[in-house]
Scaffold this motif. Sequence first.
Motif, short mmCIF file in Angstrom:
data_model
loop_
_atom_site.label_atom_id
_atom_site.label_comp_id
_atom_site.label_asym_id
_atom_site.label_seq_id
_atom_site.Cartn_x
_atom_site.Cartn_y
_atom_site.Cartn_z
N VAL A 126 0.85 -1.19 0.00
CA VAL A 126 0.00 0.00 0.00
C VAL A 126 0.89 1.24 0.00
O VAL A 126 1.67 1.45 0.93
N ASN A 127 0.82 2.02 -1.05
CA ASN A 127 1.55 3.28 -1.19
C ASN A 127 3.07 3.12 -1.19
O ASN A 127 3.79 4.09 -0.96
N GLU A 128 3.57 1.91 -1.44
CA GLU A 128 5.01 1.70 -1.46
C GLU A 128 5.44 1.14 -2.80
O GLU A 128 4.75 0.32 -3.39
N GLY A 129 6.60 1.59 -3.26
CA GLY A 129 7.13 1.09 -4.52
C GLY A 129 8.63 0.94 -4.45
O GLY A 129 9.29 1.43 -3.52
N GLN B 217 4.09 8.58 -8.41
CA GLN B 217 3.13 9.54 -7.85
C GLN B 217 1.75 9.36 -8.48
O GLN B 217 0.75 9.43 -7.78
N SER B 218 1.70 9.10 -9.77
CA SER B 218 0.41 8.91 -10.45
C SER B 218 -0.31 7.65 -9.96
O SER B 218 -1.52 7.52 -10.11
N GLN B 219 0.44 6.72 -9.37
CA GLN B 219 -0.12 5.49 -8.83
C GLN B 219 -0.34 5.58 -7.31
O GLN B 219 -0.54 4.56 -6.65
N ASN B 220 -0.26 6.81 -6.77
CA ASN B 220 -0.43 7.07 -5.34
C ASN B 220 0.60 6.36 -4.48
O ASN B 220 0.32 5.99 -3.33
N ILE B 221 1.78 6.15 -5.02
CA ILE B 221 2.89 5.62 -4.25
C ILE B 221 3.56 6.79 -3.54
O ILE B 221 3.95 7.76 -4.18
N SER B 222 3.65 6.72 -2.23
CA SER B 222 4.20 7.84 -1.46
C SER B 222 5.58 7.54 -0.89
O SER B 222 6.27 8.43 -0.41
N LEU C 78 10.39 9.95 0.15
CA LEU C 78 8.96 10.10 0.41
C LEU C 78 8.43 11.10 -0.60
O LEU C 78 9.00 12.18 -0.78
N LEU C 79 7.33 10.75 -1.26
CA LEU C 79 6.78 11.57 -2.34
C LEU C 79 5.45 12.20 -1.92
O LEU C 79 4.66 11.56 -1.23
#
Length: 144
Positions: free
Chosen positions: A63-66, A95-100, A139-140
Amino acid sequence: MILIQSWQQASKNAHAIRKQVFIEEQGVPQELELDEFDPLCWHALAFEGTQCIGTGRLVAMGVNEGQIGRMAVLPCFRGKGTGKAILLKLIKLAQSQNISSLMLHSQVLAIPFYEKYGFTPQGPIYEEAGIDHRNMIILLPISH
């Protein structure tokens, strides 16, 4: 030009770059170069005209990690902004995939490159495929 492609689309070009850089130039064992994550990743391919000159990949890890990985540019095209363009395209995609939160395994010699774009070293240096690495994270802000 940087294209984002699935593994099915990118595999021929991405593997050719990675084979030359990682296996032939850096001595990474061939069995470690391709992995189970490739089909799950978005692959960035850099082109100069019709020639593929660089690659990198992004995989969602939770979740939110890449994780960014397999960044490689052909030797004669290094130092010309190709790596930067690939990295920034992958960050924008994340960022477009909501990865923070993005992580990568940086070769120790590449740490200064990633630091220029906001990545911070974390944890100890370790060996991966016979090369010293260190984890790095950024962190984005989430785009809406």
